[in-house]
Structures are given as structure tokens and as C-alpha cells.
Design a protein around this motif. Structure first.
Motif, PDB file in Angstrom:
ATOM      1  N   GLY A 177     -36.448 -72.723 118.139  1.00 54.44           N
ATOM      2  CA  GLY A 177     -36.460 -71.495 118.914  1.00 54.44           C
ATOM      3  C   GLY A 177     -36.987 -71.726 120.319  1.00 54.44           C
ATOM      4  O   GLY A 177     -37.651 -72.724 120.590  1.00 54.44           O
ATOM      5  N   PRO A 178     -36.700 -70.814 121.229  1.00 57.89           N
ATOM      6  CA  PRO A 178     -37.210 -70.954 122.598  1.00 57.89           C
ATOM      7  C   PRO A 178     -38.732 -70.904 122.596  1.00 57.89           C
ATOM      8  O   PRO A 178     -39.349 -70.249 121.752  1.00 57.89           O
ATOM      9  CB  PRO A 178     -36.601 -69.763 123.335  1.00 57.89           C
ATOM     10  CG  PRO A 178     -36.256 -68.776 122.276  1.00 57.89           C
ATOM     11  CD  PRO A 178     -35.960 -69.570 121.037  1.00 57.89           C
ATOM     12  N   SER A 179     -39.315 -71.620 123.555  1.00 59.80           N
ATOM     13  CA  SER A 179     -40.777 -71.653 123.632  1.00 59.80           C
ATOM     14  C   SER A 179     -41.222 -71.572 125.083  1.00 59.80           C
ATOM     15  O   SER A 179     -40.457 -71.883 126.003  1.00 59.80           O
ATOM     16  CB  SER A 179     -41.320 -72.911 122.956  1.00 59.80           C
ATOM     17  OG  SER A 179     -40.801 -74.072 123.574  1.00 59.80           O
ATOM     18  N   TRP A 180     -42.464 -71.136 125.256  1.00 62.34           N
ATOM     19  CA  TRP A 180     -43.021 -70.913 126.589  1.00 62.34           C
ATOM     20  C   TRP A 180     -44.462 -71.388 126.633  1.00 62.34           C
ATOM     21  O   TRP A 180     -45.172 -71.348 125.629  1.00 62.34           O
ATOM     22  CB  TRP A 180     -43.034 -69.418 126.914  1.00 62.34           C
ATOM     23  CG  TRP A 180     -41.714 -68.761 126.864  1.00 62.34           C
ATOM     24  CD1 TRP A 180     -40.847 -68.557 127.905  1.00 62.34           C
ATOM     25  CD2 TRP A 180     -41.067 -68.193 125.714  1.00 62.34           C
ATOM     26  NE1 TRP A 180     -39.725 -67.910 127.475  1.00 62.34           N
ATOM     27  CE2 TRP A 180     -39.829 -67.679 126.125  1.00 62.34           C
ATOM     28  CE3 TRP A 180     -41.425 -68.090 124.360  1.00 62.34           C
ATOM     29  CZ2 TRP A 180     -38.950 -67.065 125.246  1.00 62.34           C
ATOM     30  CZ3 TRP A 180     -40.550 -67.485 123.494  1.00 62.34           C
ATOM     31  CH2 TRP A 180     -39.320 -66.972 123.926  1.00 62.34           C
ATOM     32  N   LYS A 217     -50.931 -78.479 123.887  1.00 62.05           N
ATOM     33  CA  LYS A 217     -51.452 -79.835 123.692  1.00 62.05           C
ATOM     34  C   LYS A 217     -51.175 -80.674 124.931  1.00 62.05           C
ATOM     35  O   LYS A 217     -50.100 -80.575 125.522  1.00 62.05           O
ATOM     36  CB  LYS A 217     -50.779 -80.473 122.480  1.00 62.05           C
ATOM     37  CG  LYS A 217     -51.074 -79.744 121.194  1.00 62.05           C
ATOM     38  CD  LYS A 217     -50.363 -80.400 120.048  1.00 62.05           C
ATOM     39  CE  LYS A 217     -50.574 -79.643 118.756  1.00 62.05           C
ATOM     40  NZ  LYS A 217     -49.778 -80.207 117.666  1.00 62.05           N
ATOM     41  N   ARG A 218     -52.112 -81.503 125.294  1.00 57.64           N
ATOM     42  CA  ARG A 218     -51.948 -82.342 126.487  1.00 57.64           C
ATOM     43  C   ARG A 218     -50.783 -83.315 126.359  1.00 57.64           C
ATOM     44  O   ARG A 218     -50.147 -83.637 127.339  1.00 57.64           O
ATOM     45  CB  ARG A 218     -53.229 -83.136 126.758  1.00 57.64           C
ATOM     46  CG  ARG A 218     -54.151 -82.406 127.653  1.00 57.64           C
ATOM     47  CD  ARG A 218     -55.148 -83.282 128.352  1.00 57.64           C
ATOM     48  NE  ARG A 218     -56.004 -82.393 129.087  1.00 57.64           N
ATOM     49  CZ  ARG A 218     -57.100 -81.839 128.603  1.00 57.64           C
ATOM     50  NH1 ARG A 218     -57.512 -82.132 127.403  1.00 57.64           N
ATOM     51  NH2 ARG A 218     -57.789 -81.003 129.342  1.00 57.64           N
ATOM     52  N   ASP A 219     -50.519 -83.783 125.145  1.00 57.65           N
ATOM     53  CA  ASP A 219     -49.422 -84.733 124.978  1.00 57.65           C
ATOM     54  C   ASP A 219     -48.064 -84.036 124.867  1.00 57.65           C
ATOM     55  O   ASP A 219     -47.053 -84.685 124.634  1.00 57.65           O
ATOM     56  CB  ASP A 219     -49.658 -85.650 123.781  1.00 57.65           C
ATOM     57  CG  ASP A 219     -49.675 -84.909 122.446  1.00 57.65           C
ATOM     58  OD1 ASP A 219     -49.448 -83.674 122.403  1.00 57.65           O
ATOM     59  OD2 ASP A 219     -49.925 -85.576 121.429  1.00 57.65           O
ATOM     60  N   GLN A 220     -48.055 -82.711 125.029  1.00 60.03           N
ATOM     61  CA  GLN A 220     -46.855 -81.871 125.013  1.00 60.03           C
ATOM     62  C   GLN A 220     -46.100 -81.938 123.690  1.00 60.03           C
ATOM     63  O   GLN A 220     -44.901 -81.707 123.642  1.00 60.03           O
ATOM     64  CB  GLN A 220     -45.938 -82.220 126.187  1.00 60.03           C
ATOM     65  CG  GLN A 220     -46.601 -81.931 127.530  1.00 60.03           C
ATOM     66  CD  GLN A 220     -45.713 -82.264 128.694  1.00 60.03           C
ATOM     67  OE1 GLN A 220     -45.306 -83.408 128.870  1.00 60.03           O
ATOM     68  NE2 GLN A 220     -45.408 -81.251 129.484  1.00 60.03           N
ATOM     69  N   SER A 221     -46.815 -82.205 122.609  1.00 59.86           N
ATOM     70  CA  SER A 221     -46.201 -82.234 121.283  1.00 59.86           C
ATOM     71  C   SER A 221     -46.434 -80.903 120.572  1.00 59.86           C
ATOM     72  O   SER A 221     -46.775 -80.870 119.400  1.00 59.86           O
ATOM     73  CB  SER A 221     -46.782 -83.389 120.454  1.00 59.86           C
ATOM     74  OG  SER A 221     -48.172 -83.173 120.221  1.00 59.86           O
ATOM     75  N   TYR A 223     -49.230 -71.783 124.083  1.00 59.73           N
ATOM     76  CA  TYR A 223     -47.882 -72.182 123.690  1.00 59.73           C
ATOM     77  C   TYR A 223     -47.376 -71.081 122.765  1.00 59.73           C
ATOM     78  O   TYR A 223     -48.062 -70.712 121.802  1.00 59.73           O
ATOM     79  CB  TYR A 223     -47.933 -73.522 122.948  1.00 59.73           C
ATOM     80  CG  TYR A 223     -46.627 -73.910 122.315  1.00 59.73           C
ATOM     81  CD1 TYR A 223     -45.602 -74.456 123.074  1.00 59.73           C
ATOM     82  CD2 TYR A 223     -46.410 -73.744 120.953  1.00 59.73           C
ATOM     83  CE1 TYR A 223     -44.398 -74.825 122.495  1.00 59.73           C
ATOM     84  CE2 TYR A 223     -45.215 -74.111 120.362  1.00 59.73           C
ATOM     85  CZ  TYR A 223     -44.219 -74.648 121.141  1.00 59.73           C
ATOM     86  OH  TYR A 223     -43.031 -75.013 120.561  1.00 59.73           O
ATOM     87  N   VAL A 224     -46.200 -70.537 123.052  1.00 63.48           N
ATOM     88  CA  VAL A 224     -45.605 -69.463 122.254  1.00 63.48           C
ATOM     89  C   VAL A 224     -44.186 -69.868 121.896  1.00 63.48           C
ATOM     90  O   VAL A 224     -43.413 -70.283 122.771  1.00 63.48           O
ATOM     91  CB  VAL A 224     -45.569 -68.125 123.038  1.00 63.48           C
ATOM     92  CG1 VAL A 224     -44.977 -67.017 122.186  1.00 63.48           C
ATOM     93  CG2 VAL A 224     -46.951 -67.748 123.545  1.00 63.48           C
ATOM     94  N   GLN A 225     -43.843 -69.768 120.614  1.00 62.19           N
ATOM     95  CA  GLN A 225     -42.479 -70.093 120.196  1.00 62.19           C
ATOM     96  C   GLN A 225     -41.928 -68.998 119.291  1.00 62.19           C
ATOM     97  O   GLN A 225     -42.596 -68.556 118.360  1.00 62.19           O
ATOM     98  CB  GLN A 225     -42.431 -71.426 119.451  1.00 62.19           C
ATOM     99  CG  GLN A 225     -40.999 -71.833 119.109  1.00 62.19           C
ATOM    100  CD  GLN A 225     -40.926 -73.190 118.469  1.00 62.19           C
ATOM    101  OE1 GLN A 225     -41.726 -73.521 117.607  1.00 62.19           O
ATOM    102  NE2 GLN A 225     -39.971 -73.979 118.894  1.00 62.19           N
ATOM    103  N   LEU A 226     -40.697 -68.584 119.584  1.00 62.58           N
ATOM    104  CA  LEU A 226     -39.984 -67.626 118.738  1.00 62.58           C
ATOM    105  C   LEU A 226     -39.469 -68.368 117.519  1.00 62.58           C
ATOM    106  O   LEU A 226     -38.793 -69.391 117.639  1.00 62.58           O
ATOM    107  CB  LEU A 226     -38.816 -66.997 119.507  1.00 62.58           C
ATOM    108  CG  LEU A 226     -37.905 -66.068 118.719  1.00 62.58           C
ATOM    109  CD1 LEU A 226     -38.664 -64.873 118.163  1.00 62.58           C
ATOM    110  CD2 LEU A 226     -36.736 -65.621 119.584  1.00 62.58           C
ATOM    111  N   LEU A 284     -39.228 -79.371 125.416  1.00 61.79           N
ATOM    112  CA  LEU A 284     -40.311 -78.880 126.252  1.00 61.79           C
ATOM    113  C   LEU A 284     -40.183 -77.369 126.457  1.00 61.79           C
ATOM    114  O   LEU A 284     -39.083 -76.854 126.641  1.00 61.79           O
ATOM    115  CB  LEU A 284     -40.320 -79.592 127.600  1.00 61.79           C
ATOM    116  CG  LEU A 284     -40.630 -81.086 127.540  1.00 61.79           C
ATOM    117  CD1 LEU A 284     -40.529 -81.698 128.937  1.00 61.79           C
ATOM    118  CD2 LEU A 284     -41.996 -81.342 126.943  1.00 61.79           C
ATOM    119  N   PRO A 285     -41.308 -76.666 126.454  1.00 62.41           N
ATOM    120  CA  PRO A 285     -41.271 -75.221 126.649  1.00 62.41           C
ATOM    121  C   PRO A 285     -41.019 -74.858 128.106  1.00 62.41           C
ATOM    122  O   PRO A 285     -41.265 -75.651 129.019  1.00 62.41           O
ATOM    123  CB  PRO A 285     -42.676 -74.784 126.227  1.00 62.41           C
ATOM    124  CG  PRO A 285     -43.524 -75.985 126.455  1.00 62.41           C
ATOM    125  CD  PRO A 285     -42.645 -77.172 126.206  1.00 62.41           C
TER     126      PRO A 285
END
Length: 106
Positions: free
Chosen positions: A19-22, A68-72, A7-10, A80-81
Motif C-alpha cells: 500500500g502507499p506510504s508516507w 527507521k533510519r535505515d528506511q526499512s 511512517y504511515v502506510q495504508l 520508499l514512502p
């Protein structure tokens, strides 16, 4: 060179967790102090607030962590990224309970 789906977030220029995330494949140096992501070279810098890597050219700050599996993944946001195509299959399998590539043993 180790490679992981991360997970990467600017962080630079955005309010907390806005910020955008991927979800993307990130390559790491042997020491894990340098990350390579979307054509950028990011270095780990201690003591940054709300970030753990900085772009060596632009000095933009990023947060990189395992997904994270729960997407948190965002601490204060449920946005969501964007999932990179080359990471999609492995990430979707991870969400269903599989281990991520490179993390089969932990």
C-alpha cells in the motif's frame, strides 16, 4: 496535542506492505488512541491483523510507527514512502543522525 513525524502506510486493499506510504506529521490525542493524518481521523483498534489504526469514517486500516533510519519501514517491501513537504527537513536530518522533533529525550 502531541505531534510526531511518523511512517504511515495504508493497508486496506493492498497485499502485504504494498500500500502507499508516507513520512508525515501526525497529531495524536492526549491518550494517543486517536491520530490525525492528512485530514483523516484514525483510531487505535487492538486485534487488527497487520494494522494498528482504523479510519473512523471509511474503516480503512493503517499502520503507523516511528520511521527507521535505515528506511526499512515496510516489513516485506523496500518501497520508499512519499515524504510530506512539511516533514522533509526534519526527516532528512533524522536520516543523518538527528533526533526527530518531539523525541529529543527518547
Amino acid at each position: 496535542m502531541p505531534q510526531r513525524i511518523m511512517y504511515v502506510q495504508l493497508k486496506t486493499g493492498y497485499d502485504t506492505d504494498r500500500g502507499p506510504s508516507w513520512i508525515a506529521r501526525v497529531r495524536f490525542s492526549k491518550t494517543w488512541k486517536t491520530a490525525y493524518f492528512h485530514g483523516r481521523t484514525l483510531r487505535r483498534w487492538p486485534g487488527m491483523f497487520d494494522a494498528n489504526f482504523s479510519d473512523v469514517e471509511t474503516e480503512e486500516q493503517f499502520w503507523i510507527s516511528g520511521p527507521k533510519r535505515d528506511q526499512s519501514d515496510g516489513r516485506y517491501s523496500r518501497a520508499l514512502p512519499e515524504v510530506d513537504e512539511d516533514a522533509r527537513d526534519a526527516y532528512e536530518a533524522f536520516l543523518q543522525g538527528a533526533r526527530l522533533p518531539g523525541r529529543e529525550h527518547g
